[in-house]
Design a protein around this motif. Structure first.
Motif, mmCIF file in Angstrom:
data_model
loop_
_atom_site.group_PDB
_atom_site.id
_atom_site.type_symbol
_atom_site.label_atom_id
_atom_site.label_comp_id
_atom_site.label_asym_id
_atom_site.label_seq_id
_atom_site.Cartn_x
_atom_site.Cartn_y
_atom_site.Cartn_z
ATOM 1 N N THR A 1 -12.988 -5.324 28.602
ATOM 2 C CA THR A 1 -13.210 -6.478 29.431
ATOM 3 C C THR A 1 -12.084 -6.491 30.574
ATOM 4 O O THR A 1 -10.977 -6.349 30.201
ATOM 5 C CB THR A 1 -13.482 -7.800 28.662
ATOM 6 N N LEU A 2 -12.517 -6.760 31.806
ATOM 7 C CA LEU A 2 -11.759 -6.922 32.985
ATOM 8 C C LEU A 2 -11.664 -8.069 33.412
ATOM 9 O O LEU A 2 -12.847 -8.761 33.745
ATOM 10 C CB LEU A 2 -12.009 -5.976 33.798
ATOM 11 N N ALA A 3 -10.395 -8.793 33.753
ATOM 12 C CA ALA A 3 -10.538 -9.882 34.365
ATOM 13 C C ALA A 3 -10.602 -9.852 35.879
ATOM 14 O O ALA A 3 -10.228 -9.007 36.693
ATOM 15 C CB ALA A 3 -9.352 -10.855 34.364
ATOM 16 N N VAL A 4 -11.822 -10.407 36.775
ATOM 17 C CA VAL A 4 -11.926 -10.111 38.075
ATOM 18 C C VAL A 4 -11.723 -11.466 38.921
ATOM 19 O O VAL A 4 -12.271 -12.547 38.537
ATOM 20 C CB VAL A 4 -13.595 -9.572 38.402
ATOM 21 N N GLY A 5 -10.835 -11.436 39.935
ATOM 22 C CA GLY A 5 -10.715 -12.689 40.833
ATOM 23 C C GLY A 5 -11.336 -12.309 42.279
ATOM 24 O O GLY A 5 -11.158 -11.153 42.892
ATOM 25 N N ASN A 6 -11.885 -13.467 42.904
ATOM 26 C CA ASN A 6 -12.356 -13.261 44.221
ATOM 27 C C ASN A 6 -11.424 -13.947 45.178
ATOM 28 O O ASN A 6 -11.474 -15.004 45.404
ATOM 29 C CB ASN A 6 -13.806 -13.841 44.231
ATOM 30 N N GLY A 7 -10.814 -12.984 45.939
ATOM 31 C CA GLY A 7 -10.134 -13.355 47.117
ATOM 32 C C GLY A 7 -10.751 -13.625 48.410
ATOM 33 O O GLY A 7 -9.858 -13.583 49.330
ATOM 34 N N TYR A 8 -12.015 -13.044 48.548
ATOM 35 C CA TYR A 8 -12.503 -13.369 49.652
ATOM 36 C C TYR A 8 -12.494 -14.978 50.267
ATOM 37 O O TYR A 8 -12.407 -15.926 49.414
ATOM 38 C CB TYR A 8 -13.784 -13.137 49.808
ATOM 39 N N GLY A 9 -12.779 -14.816 51.436
ATOM 40 C CA GLY A 9 -12.948 -16.285 52.075
ATOM 41 C C GLY A 9 -14.532 -17.117 52.113
ATOM 42 O O GLY A 9 -14.669 -18.210 52.192
ATOM 43 N N PHE A 10 -15.115 -15.760 52.434
ATOM 44 C CA PHE A 10 -16.659 -16.437 52.611
ATOM 45 C C PHE A 10 -17.660 -15.565 51.804
ATOM 46 O O PHE A 10 -18.841 -15.653 51.920
ATOM 47 C CB PHE A 10 -16.883 -16.135 54.201
ATOM 48 N N THR A 11 -17.153 -14.596 50.940
ATOM 49 C CA THR A 11 -18.049 -13.706 50.015
ATOM 50 C C THR A 11 -18.209 -13.904 48.696
ATOM 51 O O THR A 11 -17.126 -13.773 48.136
ATOM 52 C CB THR A 11 -17.960 -12.175 50.668
ATOM 53 N N ASN A 12 -19.264 -14.026 48.443
ATOM 54 C CA ASN A 12 -19.422 -14.139 46.920
ATOM 55 C C ASN A 12 -19.596 -12.764 46.275
ATOM 56 O O ASN A 12 -20.179 -11.709 46.824
ATOM 57 C CB ASN A 12 -20.914 -15.083 46.332
ATOM 58 N N LEU A 13 -19.039 -12.563 44.912
ATOM 59 C CA LEU A 13 -18.999 -11.184 44.469
ATOM 60 C C LEU A 13 -20.159 -10.524 44.029
ATOM 61 O O LEU A 13 -20.679 -9.531 43.839
ATOM 62 C CB LEU A 13 -18.007 -11.062 43.436
#
Length: 948
Positions: free
Chosen positions: A568-580
């Protein structure tokens, strides 16, 4: 249909097409479009190489790169408006051309995208306009309608370009700076044909709400004329249309709305075309002009940050010169696109145009591919005077105003500010974009350059938005990635920080056509890039790519590992406008080779289901059904445009990957008066009885000259006291800040002891007293490996610490390893290299002079094993302790040793490796990970050796 009617219809179609084309803006190039398709003109150079005679030269170009004149770097004449010895040659150009007969009666403009630095223009023997333009990076144009011929009669264009300006302040602003100065018509030359009454220019302000406002200027008053605007999307569909605007004079203000437009950001670079149509009082179309633009709103909120379309944006940027080694400042559309793709490949979203406006093709690429741009007026440490400056601001802003990528203007650089020019930006820009002053605090932004880690904390306590327009000044392999993680974590913890711009993109190394085509970075002046002159990737490229990745992935101790062959990996979304969910994730499960093998086996690969994570949020990714033989798990993220964001690799402990080796007879021990000799598994190990160190190994009659180890090595920066801080008691300390001093080991060897081992082998025990080394145990294993365990204890402050051996560097040919790679690391630049199998041949590049990457020498992290191929045989090392680094000789600095002079450590196993400084700040000023290490506890280094 009769032949007569068909002929009439065809003729009517031709006439209609001509009439239609007559209302469009048309362009004819007199030069090439860039450095890739130059057109030959007549040329005469007044000084330097190939001067005093008429010849041919490609246009556009920098004449030095075409074999003329004198190469010149601005810093050689820093601060001197008219110095002796400056290269001040002129270039005289001639070119004959024809214009279409159909253009007769239209308005004809002669346009230069840029010429360095003063340009005088005549056409058919008559002065064009006022005849003179000053400033080397700007588009300028002359109306030559009454000076040109059409049809078969040729026109003669003559241009006199002065490398040095007659205006001393232009020289100070543009040519006494830290970059190469060139001469020539450096960007394209073309002729523009428009109807007699035409739309001269438009300035668009299109907001996120779909409201499109535009100032439309005609070249002359046209009372009774009408203007309409249609908005066309990328597919050619008209998505909006204005009403009809009646013009009473020579301008109109357009204001209407387009419903639900796709918004422009660097992540979503949606573009539209506005088609402006001017009709006369009789209803006939007079002129049609097209302009690409994007709907987006910039909001700089005082004491808060920068918002694009209502969302806060963090700028991850770099400073960029327009430059190529073979063509200098002259580029092409393809090369400008290459630059944008390179910048975006590091997960950057912004670029500063240092220190002048770029080619229009570069901004077009930023618009279409997605980069935020800080567009800069030339001016380094000195500014343009007001008269010239006003003209240059107008030329820059009116050319670039409609690019949605441009989010800031900057009024010069590092004190090269003329504050009288600030109102001129708003005069030409209806969007009223903020004007920055790089290195100054003005207009709500603190942009200070090159502050230490601690100073940066202090600057961010101010109320202004913090946006350093230059930080972490690169040089050779220092800066950029080194310290970036420390700086970035600190900067992102401050809500008023809007990001920053690294210095700079690429080494500014130019091909010296006067020096056998060597690439010259002018010593350390131009060697500041993240990549080399031809975009050779240095280690910091990958560090930046990982630290600035908008998708962050890690194995976190807070996330429990599932059972049954999963991760299991933790994933963070640092985009400003994009959903993963709009990104794609794929995986590979690999079996990496054991020591001595080179085979990587892909056990399984595939794609993962989309993960729904909004910008600024986090989630989990679970990798399942991992085969038990897996030793490495790779995860790749791809953005919505199919560009790789990042590939991460993680060690995975599955089934054992050890090769079964047949046991051999037990090791034997013998000694003479001077040496101890161990024979084991067909190998002979010779040790000194003076210091207890290995002298050599013999395999199959071949001697492998690994020697003088293990010896303890520890070093601190030479300007430090024994308590870590700057040594004020040493009057020469300042001269020593790039040097390192080895500690002496005061101990003494006490003798050998031959005993049974705990792993089925026999042990040669080397004892030591009084010093740092405590003991060395060599266990000779039945499989031919030697398990070496070194116990030491050292108290003190160190920048480097561990054990080392000597081996002749000139006998090494290549290395392979499993660990992080293929790039070396520094203590303050551990990010970037990924876990896997790597190999590279020996190289020894000279920073700033050669660019063979990745470098062979240096410090390598998380190494499971490494094997060196030499002229004498193969030397294998297998790490036995987590956190140990393998050192392969010492990294090489430039000839001037501005970064470091590290002690010779040969082949080493290290608990502590040095940090690396940047061009401006020493390591102690670069954040927590660059600080020296306090050694207080006993330590053990364990490594297995294998000789073949």
């Amino acid at each position: 249909m009769s032949k007569t009617i068909l002929t009439f219809l065809l003729a009517f179609a031709v006439v209609s097409a001509r009439a239609q084309s007559g209302v469009e803006t048309e362009r004819k190039y007199l030069s090439g479009h860039g450095c890739d398709d130059m057109v030959q003109w007549d040329f005469y150079c007044t000084g330097g190489r190939n001067s005093g005679k008429w010849a041919k030269i490609g246009v556009p170009s920098c004449w030095e790169l075409q074999g003329f004149g004198t190469y010149q770097y601005g810093m050689r004449f820093y601060g001197k408006p008219t110095p002796e010895g400056v290269a001040d040659e002129q270039g005289r150009y001639r070119y004959d051309f024809s214009l279409p007969k159909a253009w007769e009666g239209r308005q004809i403009e002669l346009v230069f995208e840029a010429a360095m630095t003063d340009a005088r223009v005549t056409i058919n023997g008559r002065k064009a306009g006022n005849g003179l333009h000053q400033g080397g990076f700007y588009r300028f144009a002359f109306d030559v309608s009454d000076r040109v011929y059409f049809g078969k009669k040729k026109n003669r264009l003559e241009v006199e370009v002065s490398k040095e300006s007659a205006n001393a302040q232009v020289n100070m602003a543009e040519r006494r700076a830290d970059y190469w100065n060139f001469g020539g018509i450096i960007r394209p030359v073309f002729v523009v044909a428009k109807p007699v009454t035409n739309i001269e220019r438009v300035a668009i302000d299109a907001g996120m709400d779909g409201r499109l406002q535009a100032d439309c200027y005609l070249n002359r008053a046209a009372p009774g004329s009408r203007l309409t605007v249609a908005v066309v999307d990328a597919s050619g569909k008209t998505v909006g249309k204005s009403g009809e605007y009646r013009l009473a004079s020579d301008r109109a203000r357009v204001d209407f709305r387009v419903g639900h437009p796709r918004l422009w950001t660097a992540e979503t670079p949606s573009l539209y075309t506005a088609v402006f149509t001017l009709t006369g009082a009789d209803g006939k179309v007079l002129h049609r002009e097209r302009q690409r633009f994007g709907f987006r709103t910039i909001d700089c909120r005082a004491g808060d940050g920068v918002y694009i379309n209502g969302r806060k944006v963090i700028f991850k940027g770099v400073n960029r010169h327009s430059f190529r080694p073979e063509s200098g400042r002259t580029l092409s559309k393809a090369k400008n696109i290459e630059d944008v793709k390179l910048i975006k490949s590091m997960n950057m979203n912004a670029v500063r145009l240092s220190h002048y406006p770029a080619d229009p093709e570069f901004l077009e690429a930023c618009d279409s591919l997605g980069l935020y741009v800080e567009n800069e007026l030339s001016g380094w440490h000195w500014a343009h005077e007001t008269v010239v400056g006003r003209q240059l601001v107008k030329e820059m802003v009116t050319r670039d105003v409609n690019h949605p990528s441009v989010v800031f203007w900057s009024n010069g650089n590092e004190g090269g500010f003329n504050y009288e020019l600030e109102p001129e930006f708003a005069r030409w820009d209806p969007q009223r974009r903020v004007v920055l002053y790089p290195w100054a605090n003005r207009n709500g932004f603190e942009t200070k350059h090159y502050r230490s880690w601690g100073e940066t904390q202090e600057y961010m306590r101010q109320k202004e938005i913090f946006l350093p327009t230059e930080f972490l000044h690169g040089l050779y392999d220092g800066g950029h990635g080194a310290g970036l993680k420390d700086y970035w974590d600190m900067m992102m913890a401050n809500p008023r920080c809007a990001g920053g711009f690294l210095w700079d993109l690429a080494d500014e190394g130019v091909v010296r056509t006067d020096k056998d085509n060597i690439i010259d970075c002018m010593g350390n002046f131009g060697a500041d890039g993240i990549v080399g002159p031809h975009f050779e990737k240095e280690g910091s490229y990958y560090t930046i790519k990982e630290v600035w990745s908008p998708i962050q992935v890690e194995r976190s101790a807070d996330v429990p590992e599932p059972q049954d062959n999963a991760m299991t990996l933790a994933v963070g979304n640092g985009y400003g406008f994009t959903n993963l969910r709009d990104c794609r994730f794929s995986y590979r499960y690999l079996r990496l080779p054991v020591l001595g093998d080179h085979t990587v086996k892909v056990l399984k690969e595939g794609t993962l289901k989309p993960v729904d994570v909004e910008p600024g949020e986090g989630g989990l990714l679970t990798l399942k059904d991992i085969p038990t033989a897996t030793s490495s798990v790779e995860l790749t993220a791809v953005d919505p445009f199919d560009n790789e964001v990042m590939t991460w690799s993680f060690p995975y402990v599955g089934a054992s990957t050890e090769n079964a080796v047949a046991p051999t007879p037990a090791a034997t021990f013998s000694e003479t008066a001077d040496e101890a000799v161990v024979k084991a598994a067909g190998r002979v190990y010779t040790f000194s009885k003076t210091d207890g160190r290995l002298k050599c190994v013999t395999v199959g009659g071949r001697t492998i000259s690994l020697s003088n180890g293990p010896r303890f090595v520890a070093a601190r920066r030479s300007d430090r006291s024994f308590d870590q801080f700057y040594n004020h008691d040493d009057k020469d300390a300042e001269k020593k800040k790039t040097q390192y001093t080895l500690y002496a080991d005061q101990g003494a060897f006490t003798g050998f002891d031959w005993r049974d081992g705990i792993s089925g082998g026999r042990v040669l025990h080397a004892g030591y007293a009084h010093g740092t080394m405590q003991a060395v145990n060599w266990e000779f294993l039945p499989d031919g490996m030697v398990d070496m365990q070194v116990q030491y204890r050292f108290g003190g402050v160190v920048d480097l610490m561990g054990i080392a051996f000597d081996y002749p560097e000139d006998k090494v040919r290549s290395k392979s390893w499993v660990g992080r790679g293929p790039y070396r690391v520094w203590q303050n630049r551990l990010q970037g290299p990924q876990y896997g199998f790597w190999q590279n041949a020996y190289n020894d590049p000279i920073p700033g002079e050669s660019w063979d990457y990745p470098e062979f020498k240096g410090y390598f992290a998380d190494v499971d094993w490494m094997q060196l191929v030499t002229d004498e045989g193969r030397i294998g090392l297998q790490n036995g302790e987590a956190g140990q680094y393998i050192g392969v000789y010492q990294p090489r600095d430039g000839r001037d040793h501005l970064l470091y002079e590290l002690p010779a450590t040969g082949l080493s196993v290290l608990d502590v490796i040095p940090a690396v400084r940047n061009k401006v700040n020493a390591t102690d000023l670069n954040g927590p990970s660059a600080q020296p290490h306090w050694s207080v506890a006993p330590a053990t280094i364990t490594v297995k050796l294998r000789f073949e």
